[in-house]
Motif scaffolding. Structure first.
Motif, short mmCIF file in Angstrom:
data_model
loop_
_atom_site.label_atom_id
_atom_site.label_comp_id
_atom_site.label_asym_id
_atom_site.label_seq_id
_atom_site.Cartn_x
_atom_site.Cartn_y
_atom_site.Cartn_z
N SER A 140 16.17 29.76 -28.68
CA SER A 140 17.12 29.26 -29.68
C SER A 140 17.58 27.83 -29.42
CB SER A 140 18.36 30.18 -29.71
OG SER A 140 19.03 30.16 -28.46
N ALA A 187 18.19 27.34 -37.90
CA ALA A 187 17.94 28.59 -37.17
C ALA A 187 17.62 29.72 -38.14
CB ALA A 187 19.15 28.96 -36.31
N VAL A 268 23.88 33.91 -30.55
CA VAL A 268 22.54 34.50 -30.71
C VAL A 268 22.60 36.01 -30.47
CG1 VAL A 268 20.15 34.39 -29.95
CG2 VAL A 268 21.55 32.33 -29.93
#
Length: 305
Positions: A140, A187, A268
């Protein structure tokens, strides 16, 4: 041992008891312990009254009972189940022992083994989960929020002579405007929380207007335009105001710089795995005091760090 008697003694006793049955032989039984300790006295032992000829029936009964008890004990010890029993070193017959309860050490070992297995399983789970989180965190990291300064609209701009709160004469500047930013979240698996430190409009290292980007949440793979209001009222310029130049009609062009920092945070895996990014932005601009037009910024105008 049998004591010896002479034939004359036997014949002298025979007529005195013609009506009695013939005499039975008399036996003397001596224990081994008596022989070992009193070996010399055995030869002089005298018969007891029970062993005298006057009590032949009692003597015979006693002899038979004693001999029968000894032989029956021998036969009982030697006889038994088929095949007999094994004997130990002391001569006692061996017998099987049934263990009703096992040793306590065995139960303690099992409990210790179970504790070790539980600790190993917990440690393995923690290690695997940590590795998984590190992999997700590393994957990430490249997804940074893309910030772009689009425009700054000047609503009010005024510069003039005056004095500060302590009475010192100086030039005062009043600015009111709106800054627009474009924020994109690339993302694909998590959203981001966006905020900023104070957004400053600076003249010669003096903040003349200040604003704040309100914190908000932006979903994944989304773009959003946000606005920041900048305000500054009668800000004293002191020595910096001496460098200002005015035209004949009283107009002045003032060079300013926008300075601020945008922060983004992505959750996340809940609050366990987070990604944080910061971007410092600096945009130079020139404001004409006689015009309040919209100032647009190109991609190359601002610097992003």
């Amino acid at each position: 041992m049998l004591s010896t008697k002479s034939e004359s003694d036997i014949t002298s006793l025979a007529p005195s008891s013609p009506s009695r049955s013939p005499k039975r032989p008399v036996y003397y039984v001596q224990s081994p312990s008596r022989d070992s300790h009193d070996g010399d006295k055995s030869s002089t032992m005298q018969p007891s009254p029970m062993e005298s000829p006057s009590h032949p029936s009692s003597v015979g009964r006693h002899s038979r009972n004693s001999s029968a008890s000894r032989f029956s004990g021998i036969f009982r010890s030697s006889s038994g189940r088929k095949g007999g029993r094994k004997r130990n070193d002391k001569g006692w017959p061996e017998c099987g022992v049934v263990m009703e309860e096992g040793p306590y050490d065995e139960f303690e070992d099992k409990a210790f083994t179970r504790r070790c297995q539980a600790l190993i399983a917990l440690f393995t789970f923690v290690v695997l989960f940590t590795v998984f989180c590190l992999i997700i965190w590393g994957a990430s990291r490249p997804y940074k929020a893309e910030i772009l300064v689009k425009s700054f609209a000047v609503h009010n701009f005024y510069i003039g002579e005056g004095s500060d709160f302590s009475g010192v004469p100086t030039k005062l500047l009043t600015v009111n405007g709106t800054l627009k930013l474009s924020v994109y979240n690339p993302a694909t698996i998590f959203g981001i929380h966006v905020t900023s430190n104070p957004v400053n409009l600076v003249y010669s290292e003096i903040p003349v207007a200040t604003g704040q980007l309100k914190k908000y949440y932006q979903p994944r793979k989304s773009r959003r335009t946000v606005s920041v209001v900048l305000e500054g009222k009668k800000v004293p310029l002191y020595g910096a105001g001496s460098t200002l130049t005015f035209t004949q009609n009283g107009a002045a062009e003032i060079p300013l710089v926008l300075k601020f920092e945008v922060r983004s945070r992505g959750n996340v895996v809940g609050k366990l795995v987070r990604t944080k990014h910061r971007k410092q932005i600096s945009c130079p601009l020139v404001i004409d005091s006689t015009k309040t037009k919209l100032i647009k910024f190109k991609k190359t105008t601002c610097t992003y760090h």
